[in-house]
Design a protein around this motif. Sequence first.
Motif, PDB file in Angstrom:
ATOM      1  N   ILE A  98     -73.379   1.939 142.550  1.00 14.96           N
ATOM      2  CA  ILE A  98     -72.222   1.033 142.509  1.00 14.96           C
ATOM      3  C   ILE A  98     -72.790  -0.367 142.695  1.00 14.96           C
ATOM      4  O   ILE A  98     -73.505  -0.610 143.672  1.00 14.96           O
ATOM      5  CB  ILE A  98     -71.195   1.375 143.593  1.00 14.96           C
ATOM      6  N   GLY A  99     -72.488  -1.251 141.768  1.00 10.06           N
ATOM      7  CA  GLY A  99     -73.186  -2.542 141.759  1.00 10.06           C
ATOM      8  C   GLY A  99     -74.660  -2.226 141.525  1.00 10.06           C
ATOM      9  O   GLY A  99     -75.000  -1.433 140.645  1.00 10.06           O
ATOM     10  N   ASN A 100     -75.519  -2.775 142.371  1.00  8.91           N
ATOM     11  CA  ASN A 100     -76.929  -2.400 142.185  1.00  8.91           C
ATOM     12  C   ASN A 100     -77.422  -1.513 143.324  1.00  8.91           C
ATOM     13  O   ASN A 100     -78.620  -1.412 143.578  1.00  8.91           O
ATOM     14  CB  ASN A 100     -77.798  -3.662 142.040  1.00  8.91           C
ATOM     15  N   LYS A 101     -76.492  -0.880 144.024  1.00 11.65           N
ATOM     16  CA  LYS A 101     -76.906  -0.045 145.161  1.00 11.65           C
ATOM     17  C   LYS A 101     -76.773   1.440 144.819  1.00 11.65           C
ATOM     18  O   LYS A 101     -75.825   1.858 144.166  1.00 11.65           O
ATOM     19  CB  LYS A 101     -76.038  -0.346 146.381  1.00 11.65           C
ATOM     20  N   HIS A 102     -77.736   2.224 145.324  1.00 10.59           N
ATOM     21  CA  HIS A 102     -77.703   3.679 145.121  1.00 10.59           C
ATOM     22  C   HIS A 102     -76.993   4.361 146.276  1.00 10.59           C
ATOM     23  O   HIS A 102     -77.258   4.076 147.435  1.00 10.59           O
ATOM     24  CB  HIS A 102     -79.121   4.224 145.020  1.00 10.59           C
ATOM     25  N   PHE A 103     -76.114   5.302 145.910  1.00  8.90           N
ATOM     26  CA  PHE A 103     -75.386   6.055 146.935  1.00  8.90           C
ATOM     27  C   PHE A 103     -75.488   7.535 146.646  1.00  8.90           C
ATOM     28  O   PHE A 103     -75.804   7.955 145.533  1.00  8.90           O
ATOM     29  CB  PHE A 103     -73.897   5.693 146.933  1.00  8.90           C
ATOM     30  N   ILE A 104     -75.152   8.282 147.682  1.00 10.33           N
ATOM     31  CA  ILE A 104     -74.904   9.690 147.445  1.00 10.33           C
ATOM     32  C   ILE A 104     -73.436   9.899 147.809  1.00 10.33           C
ATOM     33  O   ILE A 104     -72.970   9.378 148.818  1.00 10.33           O
ATOM     34  CB  ILE A 104     -75.873  10.548 148.264  1.00 10.33           C
ATOM     35  N   VAL A 105     -72.718  10.583 146.941  1.00 10.91           N
ATOM     36  CA  VAL A 105     -71.303  10.815 147.250  1.00 10.91           C
ATOM     37  C   VAL A 105     -71.086  12.295 147.523  1.00 10.91           C
ATOM     38  O   VAL A 105     -71.584  13.161 146.808  1.00 10.91           O
ATOM     39  CB  VAL A 105     -70.353  10.275 146.143  1.00 10.91           C
ATOM     40  N   LEU A 106     -70.364  12.563 148.612  1.00  7.13           N
ATOM     41  CA  LEU A 106     -70.121  13.936 149.042  1.00  7.13           C
ATOM     42  C   LEU A 106     -68.619  14.189 148.989  1.00  7.13           C
ATOM     43  O   LEU A 106     -67.877  13.745 149.847  1.00  7.13           O
ATOM     44  CB  LEU A 106     -70.631  14.124 150.481  1.00  7.13           C
ATOM     45  N   PRO A 107     -68.152  14.880 147.926  1.00  9.18           N
ATOM     46  CA  PRO A 107     -66.708  15.130 147.791  1.00  9.18           C
ATOM     47  C   PRO A 107     -66.292  16.432 148.485  1.00  9.18           C
ATOM     48  O   PRO A 107     -67.074  17.377 148.546  1.00  9.18           O
ATOM     49  CB  PRO A 107     -66.529  15.283 146.270  1.00  9.18           C
ATOM     50  N   HIS A 108     -65.098  16.449 149.007  1.00 12.32           N
ATOM     51  CA  HIS A 108     -64.519  17.714 149.491  1.00 12.32           C
ATOM     52  C   HIS A 108     -63.005  17.563 149.529  1.00 12.32           C
ATOM     53  O   HIS A 108     -62.484  16.451 149.522  1.00 12.32           O
ATOM     54  CB  HIS A 108     -65.072  18.095 150.867  1.00 12.32           C
ATOM     55  N   PHE A 109     -62.314  18.701 149.578  1.00 14.14           N
ATOM     56  CA  PHE A 109     -60.865  18.650 149.720  1.00 14.14           C
ATOM     57  C   PHE A 109     -60.472  18.756 151.184  1.00 14.14           C
ATOM     58  O   PHE A 109     -61.089  19.492 151.953  1.00 14.14           O
ATOM     59  CB  PHE A 109     -60.204  19.804 148.953  1.00 14.14           C
ATOM     60  N   SER A 110     -59.434  18.008 151.541  1.00 17.04           N
ATOM     61  CA  SER A 110     -58.888  18.119 152.882  1.00 17.04           C
ATOM     62  C   SER A 110     -57.377  18.025 152.731  1.00 17.04           C
ATOM     63  O   SER A 110     -56.860  17.023 152.243  1.00 17.04           O
ATOM     64  CB  SER A 110     -59.402  16.974 153.739  1.00 17.04           C
ATOM     65  N   GLU A 111     -56.690  19.081 153.150  1.00 16.94           N
ATOM     66  CA  GLU A 111     -55.256  19.194 152.877  1.00 16.94           C
ATOM     67  C   GLU A 111     -55.041  18.841 151.395  1.00 16.94           C
ATOM     68  O   GLU A 111     -55.698  19.416 150.543  1.00 16.94           O
ATOM     69  CB  GLU A 111     -54.454  18.328 153.843  1.00 16.94           C
ATOM     70  N   ASP A 112     -54.167  17.851 151.097  1.00 10.27           N
ATOM     71  CA  ASP A 112     -53.947  17.562 149.673  1.00 10.27           C
ATOM     72  C   ASP A 112     -54.706  16.343 149.188  1.00 10.27           C
ATOM     73  O   ASP A 112     -54.294  15.683 148.243  1.00 10.27           O
ATOM     74  CB  ASP A 112     -52.446  17.371 149.417  1.00 10.27           C
ATOM     75  N   HIS A 113     -55.824  16.049 149.854  1.00  5.58           N
ATOM     76  CA  HIS A 113     -56.604  14.881 149.448  1.00  5.58           C
ATOM     77  C   HIS A 113     -57.979  15.290 148.954  1.00  5.58           C
ATOM     78  O   HIS A 113     -58.546  16.254 149.438  1.00  5.58           O
ATOM     79  CB  HIS A 113     -56.830  13.932 150.627  1.00  5.58           C
ATOM     80  N   LEU A 114     -58.449  14.502 148.024  1.00 13.41           N
ATOM     81  CA  LEU A 114     -59.864  14.583 147.681  1.00 13.41           C
ATOM     82  C   LEU A 114     -60.532  13.485 148.516  1.00 13.41           C
ATOM     83  O   LEU A 114     -60.189  12.307 148.377  1.00 13.41           O
ATOM     84  CB  LEU A 114     -60.045  14.311 146.186  1.00 13.41           C
ATOM     85  N   ILE A 115     -61.425  13.900 149.403  1.00  9.74           N
ATOM     86  CA  ILE A 115     -62.109  12.900 150.231  1.00  9.74           C
ATOM     87  C   ILE A 115     -63.524  12.717 149.710  1.00  9.74           C
ATOM     88  O   ILE A 115     -64.213  13.693 149.392  1.00  9.74           O
ATOM     89  CB  ILE A 115     -62.135  13.323 151.711  1.00  9.74           C
ATOM     90  N   LEU A 116     -63.929  11.455 149.612  1.00 12.51           N
ATOM     91  CA  LEU A 116     -65.293  11.160 149.162  1.00 12.51           C
ATOM     92  C   LEU A 116     -66.016  10.399 150.263  1.00 12.51           C
ATOM     93  O   LEU A 116     -65.540   9.359 150.723  1.00 12.51           O
ATOM     94  CB  LEU A 116     -65.262  10.296 147.897  1.00 12.51           C
ATOM     95  N   ASP A 117     -67.133  10.952 150.706  1.00  4.95           N
ATOM     96  CA  ASP A 117     -67.986  10.240 151.659  1.00  4.95           C
ATOM     97  C   ASP A 117     -69.119   9.595 150.874  1.00  4.95           C
ATOM     98  O   ASP A 117     -69.830  10.295 150.136  1.00  4.95           O
ATOM     99  CB  ASP A 117     -68.611  11.216 152.662  1.00  4.95           C
ATOM    100  N   PHE A 118     -69.283   8.310 151.035  1.00  5.28           N
ATOM    101  CA  PHE A 118     -70.400   7.609 150.377  1.00  5.28           C
ATOM    102  C   PHE A 118     -71.442   7.235 151.418  1.00  5.28           C
ATOM    103  O   PHE A 118     -71.122   6.586 152.409  1.00  5.28           O
ATOM    104  CB  PHE A 118     -69.916   6.303 149.716  1.00  5.28           C
ATOM    105  N   GLU A 119     -72.669   7.657 151.183  1.00  5.96           N
ATOM    106  CA  GLU A 119     -73.743   7.273 152.094  1.00  5.96           C
ATOM    107  C   GLU A 119     -74.872   6.663 151.286  1.00  5.96           C
ATOM    108  O   GLU A 119     -75.040   6.982 150.103  1.00  5.96           O
ATOM    109  CB  GLU A 119     -74.304   8.511 152.810  1.00  5.96           C
ATOM    110  N   VAL A 120     -75.665   5.831 151.937  1.00  4.85           N
ATOM    111  CA  VAL A 120     -76.840   5.300 151.228  1.00  4.85           C
ATOM    112  C   VAL A 120     -77.851   6.430 151.074  1.00  4.85           C
ATOM    113  O   VAL A 120     -77.829   7.407 151.825  1.00  4.85           O
ATOM    114  CB  VAL A 120     -77.478   4.112 151.977  1.00  4.85           C
ATOM    115  N   LEU A 121     -78.707   6.309 150.087  1.00  3.28           N
ATOM    116  CA  LEU A 121     -79.665   7.383 149.807  1.00  3.28           C
ATOM    117  C   LEU A 121     -80.698   7.552 150.913  1.00  3.28           C
ATOM    118  O   LEU A 121     -81.123   8.655 151.222  1.00  3.28           O
ATOM    119  CB  LEU A 121     -80.381   7.117 148.492  1.00  3.28           C
ATOM    120  N   GLY A 122     -81.113   6.461 151.523  1.00  2.31           N
ATOM    121  CA  GLY A 122     -82.064   6.545 152.634  1.00  2.31           C
ATOM    122  C   GLY A 122     -83.452   6.947 152.187  1.00  2.31           C
ATOM    123  O   GLY A 122     -83.794   6.857 151.006  1.00  2.31           O
TER     124      GLY A 122
END
Length: 506
Positions: free
Chosen positions: A91-115
Amino acid sequence: LSYPEKIDIRNCEKEPIHLIGKAQAHGVILAVDPKTFKIIQASENTLKFFGISHKVLLNDGLESLIGKAAFEKITTAIDQKTGFKAEELKIGNKHFIVLPHFSEDHLILDFEVLGEYWEPMFLQQQLTNIINGLDSNETIPNLCNTAAKLMKSIFGYDRVMVYRFDEEWNGEVVAEEKEEHLESWLDLHYPASDIPSQSRNLFLKHKVRIISDVNYEPVPISPYLSQITKKPLDLSKSTLRGVSPIHIEYLQNMKVGASLTAAIIVHGKLWGLIACHHYSAKFINYFQRETCKFLAQVFSNNIASIQTGIFNKKFSENSELRAKILADLKIENTLGEGLENAKIPFISLMESGGGAVVLDDEIKLFGKTPTEAEVKDLSDFLAENEEIIFYTKHLKNHFSAAENYKKSASGILSFKLGRANNNFIIWFRPEVAETVSWGGNPNKKLTYNEEKQRLSPRKSFEKWTEKLDGISNSWQDYDIETAKAFRENLNQCILKKQKEEISRLN
Ligand code: BLA
């Protein structure tokens, strides 16, 4: 219970930590409506990570943020119900790892830096070290030491502890690997309330958790309530869930700067934790945490297999003893007399100080026991109990009169004989004078600030020692199985005797 309600150290169990409504600061949480793929909630730190304020992101489509490729992978996983994978994206010029999961009726996305990036070769070596290291241990203490060593060498936390729960969820540090200058916490005990049940339950789900910076500024999730459920987001499965302020205070009192905690799950139950502390902030990335999960899994499997080995050995030794005792029972004796005259006393079937046979109002005592009158009272109490097999290491908790004989019978294991409700075989276990001590010097209270330390391992330890009174060693699963098998044997004997008596009368 809405959050934040007044939570303090007396009602920890009630804190709904999964509804905390805050993220840790090392990443971004987004909640997406899976019908429209619009972003409906966001942690208020998107500007820092994505260069876009959360206010701008809200109600925007997810695709425009993460790009077509990542978006398609996620939607395909939803369509085909395949389960999500972690995705790397820019996103932009930064690298992320995105971790999707469902919680109740939401799609939750956790974005973390690659490290930190691990070369595949290095990763492979770590996995091999884990398997080989953990497989070569024959006892649980050795296994725990090896696990602590491996964790320390792979992840580099300042202190790594293997923390084992007892039946009541108190814990003990059973292995430790640490930087030399730190005081040792090996053998220290903590009460169950230090890791309340809702936190333990979450570990069964997420298995590994980091707190990357204890001194972080919690990041609110905005808006606080979801428009779908009208509740705060359930963050049980989010890797970025903010931390209970109570636990933060605890860690700050210990001067800890970051932690990694991994669940040790044996036969579906939380056996213990690998608890790692660092004395400054420390982040390990998703792939490293997966390696940690792998280590914890292999560790758990090895515990299970060592336990099965111990069980089988004990149980087969006991089967031989049982056979000898049964061979000595003479039909012309009462069962009480028979057990009294047997060359091998039945109390030797398991570790115990003494035992009792309560049969047709006759009481026979073996070894160190309460008095006959006390055993009579105890058996009246046991008779009221529904359970056929009853065991406890803390009898006076269930039956207050046991205070008087805790020296000989802090713990009992009993079973009901035959069909009657008031015939019993009982084993007694004496109180254990636990030789637990606080590591370091307990009298060095000069620098000890009562108020500041209200949440600290030392306070916990004091609380735990208060509970030590009137406790025996724990009954193990092989003790319980032995009791069941012995009960079966004796019931057969009783039946046989009854049959003979009937045939004699005829
Ligand atoms: C969580 N408490 C924890 C965790 C550990 C401990 C390991 C899990 C950490 C995590 O989720 O990353 C306890 N840590 C210890 C102990 C040692 C250690 C015993 O290193 C020993 C060396 N804590 C208290 C009290 C309360 C409390 C009195 O001491 C409640 C009143 C609460 N502990 C508490 C809560 C959590 C927690 C609420 C969950 C934190 C969270 O996930 O947000």
